[in-house]
Design a protein around this motif. Structure first.
Motif, PDB file in Angstrom:
ATOM      1  N   UNK A   3       0.828  -1.197   0.000  1.00 16.56           N
ATOM      2  CA  UNK A   3       0.000   0.000   0.000  1.00 16.56           C
ATOM      3  C   UNK A   3       0.873   1.262   0.000  1.00 16.56           C
ATOM      4  N   UNK A   4       1.984   1.234   0.751  1.00 16.07           N
ATOM      5  CA  UNK A   4       2.916   2.363   0.786  1.00 16.07           C
ATOM      6  C   UNK A   4       3.522   2.600  -0.595  1.00 16.07           C
ATOM      7  N   UNK A   5       3.901   1.538  -1.274  1.00 18.94           N
ATOM      8  CA  UNK A   5       4.491   1.650  -2.610  1.00 18.94           C
ATOM      9  C   UNK A   5       3.473   2.230  -3.594  1.00 18.94           C
ATOM     10  N   UNK A   6       2.242   1.740  -3.532  1.00 15.47           N
ATOM     11  CA  UNK A   6       1.194   2.224  -4.440  1.00 15.47           C
ATOM     12  C   UNK A   6       0.913   3.703  -4.188  1.00 15.47           C
ATOM     13  N   UNK A  52       4.859  11.617   3.720  1.00 14.07           N
ATOM     14  CA  UNK A  52       5.101  11.766   5.163  1.00 14.07           C
ATOM     15  C   UNK A  52       4.463  13.033   5.706  1.00 14.07           C
ATOM     16  N   UNK A  53       4.592  14.128   4.969  1.00 13.08           N
ATOM     17  CA  UNK A  53       3.967  15.389   5.386  1.00 13.08           C
ATOM     18  C   UNK A  53       2.454  15.210   5.469  1.00 13.08           C
ATOM     19  N   UNK A  54       1.868  14.556   4.467  1.00 12.70           N
ATOM     20  CA  UNK A  54       0.427  14.371   4.456  1.00 12.70           C
ATOM     21  C   UNK A  54      -0.062  13.402   5.528  1.00 12.70           C
ATOM     22  N   UNK A  55       0.769  12.450   5.926  1.00 13.14           N
ATOM     23  CA  UNK A  55       0.320  11.506   6.943  1.00 13.14           C
ATOM     24  C   UNK A  55       0.610  11.975   8.364  1.00 13.14           C
ATOM     25  N   UNK A  56       1.622  12.816   8.559  1.00 14.94           N
ATOM     26  CA  UNK A  56       1.985  13.253   9.902  1.00 14.94           C
ATOM     27  C   UNK A  56       1.480  14.652  10.252  1.00 14.94           C
ATOM     28  N   UNK A  57       1.615  15.597   9.348  1.00 16.42           N
ATOM     29  CA  UNK A  57       1.299  16.989   9.649  1.00 16.42           C
ATOM     30  C   UNK A  57      -0.151  17.338   9.282  1.00 16.42           C
ATOM     31  N   UNK A  58      -0.604  16.869   8.133  1.00 11.36           N
ATOM     32  CA  UNK A  58      -1.916  17.261   7.633  1.00 11.36           C
ATOM     33  C   UNK A  58      -3.067  16.932   8.591  1.00 11.36           C
ATOM     34  N   UNK A  59      -3.094  15.749   9.239  1.00 10.60           N
ATOM     35  CA  UNK A  59      -4.205  15.488  10.168  1.00 10.60           C
ATOM     36  C   UNK A  59      -4.275  16.486  11.331  1.00 10.60           C
ATOM     37  N   UNK A  60      -3.121  16.906  11.825  1.00 15.75           N
ATOM     38  CA  UNK A  60      -3.088  17.887  12.913  1.00 15.75           C
ATOM     39  C   UNK A  60      -3.633  19.223  12.423  1.00 15.75           C
ATOM     40  N   UNK A  61      -3.202  19.646  11.241  1.00 22.98           N
ATOM     41  CA  UNK A  61      -3.672  20.911  10.678  1.00 22.98           C
ATOM     42  C   UNK A  61      -5.175  20.840  10.400  1.00 22.98           C
ATOM     43  N   UNK A  62      -5.647  19.714   9.893  1.00 20.82           N
ATOM     44  CA  UNK A  62      -7.078  19.562   9.622  1.00 20.82           C
ATOM     45  C   UNK A  62      -7.887  19.618  10.914  1.00 20.82           C
ATOM     46  N   UNK A 123      -7.391   5.207  -7.619  1.00 22.94           N
ATOM     47  CA  UNK A 123      -8.500   4.399  -8.108  1.00 22.94           C
ATOM     48  C   UNK A 123      -7.987   3.395  -9.132  1.00 22.94           C
ATOM     49  N   UNK A 124      -7.074   3.819  -9.997  1.00 26.55           N
ATOM     50  CA  UNK A 124      -6.597   2.959 -11.094  1.00 26.55           C
ATOM     51  C   UNK A 124      -5.562   1.925 -10.634  1.00 26.55           C
ATOM     52  N   UNK A 125      -4.714   2.268  -9.682  1.00 26.97           N
ATOM     53  CA  UNK A 125      -3.656   1.357  -9.245  1.00 26.97           C
ATOM     54  C   UNK A 125      -4.212   0.308  -8.291  1.00 26.97           C
ATOM     55  N   UNK A 126      -3.606  -0.872  -8.280  1.00 26.73           N
ATOM     56  CA  UNK A 126      -4.101  -1.942  -7.389  1.00 26.73           C
ATOM     57  C   UNK A 126      -3.869  -1.589  -5.926  1.00 26.73           C
ATOM     58  N   UNK A 127      -4.760  -2.088  -5.089  1.00 30.80           N
ATOM     59  CA  UNK A 127      -4.670  -1.859  -3.657  1.00 30.80           C
ATOM     60  C   UNK A 127      -4.399  -3.197  -2.952  1.00 30.80           C
ATOM     61  N   UNK A 128      -3.773  -3.152  -1.806  1.00 30.69           N
ATOM     62  CA  UNK A 128      -3.454  -4.373  -1.068  1.00 30.69           C
ATOM     63  C   UNK A 128      -4.709  -5.060  -0.543  1.00 30.69           C
ATOM     64  N   UNK A 129      -5.792  -4.323  -0.374  1.00 30.93           N
ATOM     65  CA  UNK A 129      -7.034  -4.909   0.162  1.00 30.93           C
ATOM     66  C   UNK A 129      -7.729  -5.623  -0.893  1.00 30.93           C
TER      67      UNK A 129
END
Length: 129
Positions: A3-6, A52-62, A123-129
């Protein structure tokens, strides 16, 4: 891990589209003769940094801007995305990556482009789920 790679590939593709469409977002800095491999590596590293910015900082800002989210009917999201792109640009400079975003309004438009392209690629790339 997959999922991280995708997500990283989707971010890299979205950043690449924004770099291609907007003159105010550059990847190679002052070196117009950078090889394709150098550009690809820099793009992948910037995509990881952006993730990393979007996963660590963005939730706090939101969370902190939630009242503004309600007040502006979600339009503050454009500003938050622009700030995350500007933060990524600043961090890229700190880490010596050749990625730069020129100005707030370029970041707003770049954030919009990246959001749309990243959504489409996820949406187009495969997901691990």
């Amino acid at each position: 891990m997959m999922n991280f790679v995708v997500k990283t590939l989707a971010n890299a593709g979205a950043l690449g589209v924004a770099i291609w469409l907007l003159q105010g977002i550059t990847l190679t800095g002052d070196d117009p003769h950078a090889s394709t491999g150098d550009k690809a590596l820099a793009l992948i590293l910037v995509a990881v940094l952006f993730g990393l910015v979007n996963s660590l900082v963005k939730p706090v800002v939101q969370l902190l801007t939630f009242p503004l989210f309600i007040l502006t009917l979600g339009l503050i999201t454009l500003v938050v995305n622009a700030l995350m792109l500007l933060l990524t640009s600043w961090l890229a400079d700190v880490f010596g990556l050749s990625f730069h975003v020129e100005g707030f309004w370029t970041a707003v438009l770049g954030g919009l482009i990246i959001s749309v392209v990243s959504w489409a690629l996820n949406v187009a790339l495969p997901d691990a789920d």
